[in-house]
Design an enzyme around this catalytic site. Sequence first.
Site, mmCIF file in Angstrom:
data_model
loop_
_atom_site.group_PDB
_atom_site.id
_atom_site.type_symbol
_atom_site.label_atom_id
_atom_site.label_comp_id
_atom_site.label_asym_id
_atom_site.label_seq_id
_atom_site.Cartn_x
_atom_site.Cartn_y
_atom_site.Cartn_z
ATOM 1 C CD GLU A 43 2.802 -8.249 -4.660
ATOM 2 O OE1 GLU A 43 2.085 -7.567 -3.920
ATOM 3 O OE2 GLU A 43 2.794 -9.498 -4.650
ATOM 4 C CB CYS A 103 -2.701 1.388 -1.109
ATOM 5 S SG CYS A 103 -1.009 0.965 -0.698
ATOM 6 C CG HIS A 134 3.822 -3.118 -2.726
ATOM 7 N ND1 HIS A 134 2.575 -3.186 -2.149
ATOM 8 C CD2 HIS A 134 4.057 -4.345 -3.254
ATOM 9 C CE1 HIS A 134 2.072 -4.395 -2.317
ATOM 10 N NE2 HIS A 134 2.954 -5.112 -2.987
#
Length: 446
Positions: free
Chosen positions: A174, A369, A250
């Site tokens: 990721e 993000c 995450h």
Amino acid sequence: MKHFEVNFDGLVGPTHNYAGLSFGNVASQSNANATSSPKQAAKQGLAKAKALADMGMTQGILAPQERPDIYTLRRLGFTGSDATVLQNAAKHAKQVFLACCSASSMWTANAATVSPSADTADGRVHFTPANLTNKFHRSLEPNVTGRILKGTFANNKYFAHHTHLPDNEHFGDEGAANHTRLCSQYGHAGVELFVYGRHAFDSSQPAPTRYPARQTIEASKAVARLHGLDDDSVVYIQQNPEVIDQGVFHNDVIAVGNQNVLFFHELAFYQKDQALTQIKRKFGDNPLHFIEVSSADVSLQDAIKTYLFNTQIITLPNGEMAIIAPSECQENTAVSRYLDSVVTMNTPIKQVKYFDVKQSMRNGGGPACLRLRVALNDDELQQVNQHTLLTDTQFDRLNSWIDKHYRDQLSEDDLRDPQLLTESRTALDELTQLLKLGSVYPFQLD
């Protein structure tokens, strides 16, 4: 020689919408099917990037993906004109269609893992695009991401680009959302923290049971090998399975680091004390600040809801650090109170600045993000595609570009409109010229 950390923010794409595609991401699922504003989202993200540039930070921009993804729909058996493909996919495979319209590349913390030249064996900055195999809509991104990164960091003498890991969940990767680098100074060798959710080849190890663990230790170790990282400069930490099952999809939802500061919730890590001890040992004798937030001060639910840890910690030109937080943090009493206290602690963090990024927050992504961190020295910065760096002139151009090409509102029904595909391609073709990226999109390569 000067050293910088450059934040490359992702431009929000023209098809920004709320389809609730990300299982395990509470905000994404809770806002499914709401009407979105692509123009507002793009301007909010760009305004945040410009504000950091105005603070004296070096700020870059990464281009979005092409959506709707007609090429994937054709691979999945839809035929005819582009308009026919869109209409039939929306009618007969709605969830597949929505996934192929996602603008999720706006969250560039998932674009890649980056290791600076101070850490790597060959002295180059290394990039590995994330394969994002856990979510179909995100798994469509790596090839174009790789081309965008190569168009941004083109000189192979200074930059090394790797192919994303195999497209299999055993190597689910990721990107920087599960990677943090600690260092005394950006130009000094650092300690790279790879946070994983599970062991793909050993099912006897702890793992979440409700929501998926998107990062494997096998993927983390593969990226470290590709980047030529020394074992003494890497720490592998397992994310607490219990917090993954509560919506911490995450690590950057529960922890964030910058230089010699690691800011994290007490529930963030499995076998936390062992992990922190290992970090301290590898970091050496330089000052290191662990800011551990207790559940008594901020509950896990408040941390997730406000994205307290999906904030950016930046080092300002004067050497002080600032937290870049979403306005949701300011609006929550417990979180706001805690952030007020952080600036009084004996750490480098002396400021908190709040930003409105609600269009992104509603889809499950905060300020952290929206950016990919790249530590560079003077020479490397000069080799970056200068058109991707945010100046006053480029900011004005990009704002005008958004005004020209983006819709004010977008609903689910609008995604099947063939005109939206034409609008998006026209916008992206113009953007590649503004950023001097060359041909990076499938429609440009046909």
